[in-house]
Design a protein around this motif. Sequence first.
Motif, short mmCIF file in Angstrom:
data_model
loop_
_atom_site.label_atom_id
_atom_site.label_comp_id
_atom_site.label_asym_id
_atom_site.label_seq_id
_atom_site.Cartn_x
_atom_site.Cartn_y
_atom_site.Cartn_z
N ILE A 89 15.21 -31.52 -40.94
CA ILE A 89 15.41 -30.81 -39.67
C ILE A 89 16.53 -31.51 -38.91
O ILE A 89 16.54 -32.74 -38.82
N GLU A 90 17.47 -30.75 -38.37
CA GLU A 90 18.47 -31.33 -37.47
C GLU A 90 18.04 -30.99 -36.05
O GLU A 90 17.72 -29.84 -35.75
N THR A 116 17.82 -29.43 -19.90
CA THR A 116 18.22 -29.85 -21.24
C THR A 116 17.65 -28.86 -22.26
O THR A 116 16.53 -28.39 -22.11
N ILE A 117 18.43 -28.57 -23.31
CA ILE A 117 17.96 -27.69 -24.39
C ILE A 117 17.77 -28.53 -25.65
O ILE A 117 18.62 -29.36 -25.99
N LEU A 118 16.63 -28.31 -26.32
CA LEU A 118 16.39 -28.96 -27.61
C LEU A 118 16.26 -27.85 -28.65
O LEU A 118 15.50 -26.91 -28.47
N GLU A 119 17.05 -27.96 -29.70
CA GLU A 119 17.02 -26.94 -30.77
C GLU A 119 16.73 -27.60 -32.11
O GLU A 119 17.08 -28.75 -32.33
N PHE A 120 16.14 -26.81 -33.01
CA PHE A 120 15.92 -27.28 -34.38
C PHE A 120 16.74 -26.41 -35.34
O PHE A 120 16.83 -25.18 -35.16
N TYR A 121 17.30 -27.06 -36.34
CA TYR A 121 17.99 -26.35 -37.43
C TYR A 121 17.40 -26.85 -38.74
O TYR A 121 17.07 -28.04 -38.87
N TYR A 122 17.29 -25.94 -39.70
CA TYR A 122 16.81 -26.31 -41.03
C TYR A 122 17.98 -26.92 -41.80
O TYR A 122 19.02 -26.29 -41.96
N PRO A 130 20.42 -22.97 -40.85
CA PRO A 130 19.98 -21.94 -39.89
C PRO A 130 19.10 -22.51 -38.77
O PRO A 130 18.38 -23.48 -38.97
N MET A 131 19.19 -21.88 -37.60
CA MET A 131 18.35 -22.31 -36.48
C MET A 131 16.90 -21.89 -36.75
O MET A 131 16.66 -20.80 -37.26
N ILE A 132 15.98 -22.77 -36.44
CA ILE A 132 14.56 -22.47 -36.62
C ILE A 132 13.79 -22.89 -35.37
O ILE A 132 14.37 -23.50 -34.48
N ASN A 133 12.51 -22.53 -35.32
CA ASN A 133 11.68 -23.03 -34.21
C ASN A 133 10.43 -23.71 -34.77
O ASN A 133 10.28 -23.87 -35.99
N GLU A 134 9.54 -24.09 -33.87
CA GLU A 134 8.39 -24.88 -34.32
C GLU A 134 7.47 -24.09 -35.24
O GLU A 134 6.77 -24.67 -36.07
N TYR A 135 7.47 -22.77 -35.10
CA TYR A 135 6.64 -21.96 -36.00
C TYR A 135 7.16 -22.04 -37.43
O TYR A 135 6.39 -22.13 -38.38
N ILE A 151 9.03 -36.39 -32.44
CA ILE A 151 10.48 -36.19 -32.51
C ILE A 151 11.01 -35.64 -31.19
O ILE A 151 12.06 -36.08 -30.69
N LYS A 152 10.29 -34.70 -30.60
CA LYS A 152 10.75 -34.12 -29.32
C LYS A 152 10.79 -35.18 -28.22
O LYS A 152 11.77 -35.29 -27.48
#
Length: 236
Positions: A89-90, A116-122, A130-135, A151-152
């Motif tokens: 995860i990035e 602040t924005i926190l994003e996850f990418y696979y 690709p961008m992903i979320n916690e689900y 991590i958050k």
Amino acid sequence: MRKIEKLYEGKAKILYSTEEPGKLIQYFKDDATAFNARKKGTIKEKGILNNKISSRLFELLENEGIKTHFIERVSDRDMLVKRVEIIPIEVVIRNVAAGSLSQRMGIDEGANLKDTILEFYYKSDRLGDPMINEYHIKAFSLATEREIEFIKVMALKINRFLLRYFDNKGIRLIDFKLEFGRYDGEVLLADEITPDGCRLWDKESGERMDKDRFRRDMGKIEEAYLEVYERIMGVQ
Ligand code: UDP
């Protein structure tokens, strides 16, 4: 510590095994890529500067109580690190709009964000991260719920520290990417923190001091990385 075997070669770094099973050498190359490796080039001495920049930032973060894979910088381009299992995860933290966020949301680069924005990418070169979320993370078992919570918290703590740190160096920390790894039952900050994976803008002039200069053919790339290094080291 000697390099024994090349284990993995990435876009900007090579990982080697060492005599000790739990330790690796992370070698920093001058190679630069952008747009999912469709653009390739080299930035002279980038590897040396990135190794020094990342080593310094990891040391400072360790002093703040953030556990990292960093052990020590062993030469110009070599960093000794703990052998972690990288979580695929990035994590991107954003303080100011830029790059893909500006494109996705249709807002100007440099626009302030209310929060602040926190994003996850696979992490997948094949898929272009690709961008992903916690689900997605849960459904595909990329990390446990506990790991994600940790991590958050860590990513936001790192952001608070780095924002203040770079501000004192006359630099605006616009956004950056982090990676984490599992080690001995713990989650550690891994990979690197360098101008390759951060957007750093000069506070006064707004000049970019990061890989966007390479991505966007803005010139003076080596100079920008050197300037970041010198400000971090306090060299005037
Ligand atoms: N980033 C990175 N590796 C990636 C994608 C992004 O290090 O594979 C960093 C990038 O340098 C920037 C931040 O994450 O500091 C946000 O990048 P963005 O999503 O805006 O993507 P970009 O515009 O770089 O394609």
